[in-house]
Write an enzyme that holds these catalytic residues in place. Structure first.
Site, PDB file in Angstrom:
ATOM      1  N   LYS A  77       7.850  -1.131  -0.450  1.00 62.30           N
ATOM      2  CA  LYS A  77       7.428  -2.181  -1.381  1.00 62.30           C
ATOM      3  C   LYS A  77       8.429  -3.339  -1.337  1.00 62.30           C
ATOM      4  O   LYS A  77       9.647  -3.119  -1.261  1.00 62.30           O
ATOM      5  CB  LYS A  77       7.334  -1.603  -2.789  1.00 62.30           C
ATOM      6  CG  LYS A  77       6.721  -2.549  -3.817  1.00 62.30           C
ATOM      7  CD  LYS A  77       6.564  -1.835  -5.161  1.00 62.30           C
ATOM      8  CE  LYS A  77       5.945  -2.727  -6.223  1.00 62.30           C
ATOM      9  NZ  LYS A  77       5.784  -2.021  -7.514  1.00 62.30           N
ATOM     10  N   SER A 152       1.308  -2.227  -9.469  1.00 62.01           N
ATOM     11  CA  SER A 152       1.715  -3.335  -8.626  1.00 62.01           C
ATOM     12  C   SER A 152       2.030  -2.945  -7.187  1.00 62.01           C
ATOM     13  O   SER A 152       2.190  -3.786  -6.318  1.00 62.01           O
ATOM     14  CB  SER A 152       2.937  -4.012  -9.243  1.00 62.01           C
ATOM     15  OG  SER A 152       4.056  -3.129  -9.268  1.00 62.01           O
ATOM     16  N   SER A 176       2.876   1.670 -11.846  1.00 62.67           N
ATOM     17  CA  SER A 176       2.700   0.884 -10.625  1.00 62.67           C
ATOM     18  C   SER A 176       2.678   1.685  -9.338  1.00 62.67           C
ATOM     19  O   SER A 176       2.312   1.159  -8.289  1.00 62.67           O
ATOM     20  CB  SER A 176       3.796  -0.186 -10.531  1.00 62.67           C
ATOM     21  OG  SER A 176       3.554  -1.217 -11.454  1.00 62.67           O
TER      22      SER A 176
END
Length: 483
Positions: A77, A152, A176
């Protein structure tokens, strides 16, 4: 390449000479070339993948000692720092930021000879539940590209689901990791607060966020957890885990094990398809001999409000550093500006969701309001911890839908409140610091539904055992049609 291949199968195949690390890496790049225009799971791709793969193949040929990963291709990420690589947090403000060091989790993976495929797309500064709030364009769900992948860590989930990587690391502040894991039908583990070092994770809300694995199977999640968990002198919040081996003894008998189902997480606003799937999951566990009981946990009704109050206050503080003086990538000469005007002009480059939370985060702890909102939210957090621990004294795990709604189409949820309600079942784990996992469970009309399990702090082993049992009895086809 078999799209269902797992980390353990990959490692075994490389050891047996079934394929080389270079051949597997080329297949990953081929998948990226095939799918990335449709899915957009990455913000940037590592140009040295094949070079690194060849080096590992050379080590194997020379019979040099190799790390556990043996060239496992993992995506990261884009809020986790890798030395010398751009780390944007999905924001224009960091479009030219090159990380000057490795996050601790990256150092650990490098030591075990993992290969980093690239940095995955995300909601800006991890603020969002759909990956629509990235400054670099939205990611799409590989099961149906008209639908959101969750967020996210949406790019991470998409990369694993579509075999554009074998596994990924995401971050979870309020769901997330688990939210996109559910929407994309992968396994997503949010560990106990402090089990994994946050050094090198660009902060959103320090008291709640955690790095965690996103994988195709529960065993793969345990494999990665073995590598990245543990105490770190660079992060004072980390805790010692007694060198637990999360892969050992995953297969246990669930006879007479107790599972609690929190009624408030099965509320009237939940999608009927999701609720029906949850009742099916309860039946599956009962087939395995577990005892399932519904319980009431009224304080959960205040969890979402408390979460957004606390995280917005922390975000307002954390994002204050992005002033384009030390951090920021815009060529804007400071001459002719006073400080406040300059900062105001720069911060207009934040996305609307980040600006919204920063404004709330400035208001909540301000004079006259700190007692009305922030202190009350902290009291609710303490009450949640106390009451959840009482529940978990009587139950081994707690079960709920990961997300109370089905994956939805882009633009379907326009107002902030309906978007925030997506996190209804996931924020409890972050507020209480307890571990939680999302496991792929079933499909309805081609769209995935995940189940969430939660247990006491530092009991990841137990959590993985329950998740493994559900995974085995479910045995769903987990290859999206895009493959």
């Amino acid at each position: 390449m078999n799209s269902k291949i797992t980390i353990s199968q990959y490692v075994e195949s490389v050891k047996n000479g079934d394929f080389t690390v270079e051949e597997f890496s080329l297949q990953i790049l081929e998948n990226i070339n095939k799918f990335e225009k449709k899915l957009h799971s990455y913000i940037s791709i590592n140009d040295d993948i094949i070079k690194q793969a060849k080096m590992i193949d050379l080590k194997i040929k020379s019979q040099e000692k190799l790390g556990q990963c043996m060239g496992v291709p993992i995506s990261i990420k884009d809020n986790i720092c890798i030395h010398g690589i751009k780390t944007t947090c999905g924001s224009k403000l960091l479009k030219n930021f090159i990380a000057p060091y490795d996050a601790t989790v990256i150092s650990k993976l490098k030591k075990e000879d993992a290969i980093f495929v690239g940095k995955t797309n995300m909601d800006e500064f991890a603020m969002g539940s759909t990956t629509e709030f990235s400054a670099y364009g939205l990611s799409r769900n590989p099961w149906n590209v008209d639908y959101v992948p969750g967020g996210s860590s949406g790019g991470s989930a998409v990369s694993v689901s579509s075999s554009e990587s074998l596994c990924s690391l995401g971050s979870d502040t309020g769901g997330s990791i688990r939210n996109p894991a559910s929407f994309c039908s992968v396994v997503g583990l949010k560990p106990t607060y402090g089990l994994i070092s946050r050094f090198g994770l660009i902060s959103y809300a320090n008291s709640m966020e955690q790095i965690g694995p996103m994988t195709k199977t529960v065993k793969d999640a345990a494999f990665l957890l073995n590598i990245i968990a543990g105490i770190d002198s660079k992060d004072n919040t980390t805790v010692y885990n007694n060198n637990e081996n999360y892969l050992s003894n995953l297969d246990i008998d669930l006879k007479n094990k107790k599972i609690g189902i929190i009624s408030e997480m099965m509320g009237k606003d939940a999608d009927k398809k999701v609720l029906n799937a949850t009742y099916e999951a309860i039946s599956k566990f009962e087939e395995l001999g577990a005892k399932c009981d519904f319980i009431s946990f009224n304080t959960v009704n205040y969890a979402l409000a408390a979460y957004y109050i606390i995280t917005s206050a922390e975000a307002g503080s954390n994002l204050a550093r992005f002033d384009n003086v030390i951090y920021g990538g815009f060529k804007l000469d400071a001459n002719g500006y006073d400080f406040n005007t300059y900062i105001s002009k720069i911060r207009k480059n934040f996305g609307k969701e980040v600006i919204r939370r920063m404004i709330i985060g400035g208001f909540i702890p301000s004079s006259g309001y700190v007692g009305r909102y922030f202190i009350k939210a902290l009291k609710i957090k303490s009450k949640l911890i106390m009451e959840l621990n009482k529940i978990l004294n009587n139950f081994d795990v707690v079960l709920s839908p990961t997300v109370p709604v089905m994956p939805f189409k882009f633009g379907e949820k326009q107002d902030s409140l309906s978007m925030y309600l997506i996190d209804l079942n996931t924020v409890l784990s972050n507020l209480t610091g307890t571990p939680a996992i999302s496991i792929p469970f079933k499909f309805d009309n081609g769209l995935p539904i995940g189940m969430q399990l939660m247990t006491k702090a530092m009991q990841e082993k137990l959590l993985l055992q329950f998740a493994y049992a559900l995974e085995k009895i479910t045995n769903i086809n987990n290859i999206p049609s895009i493959n």
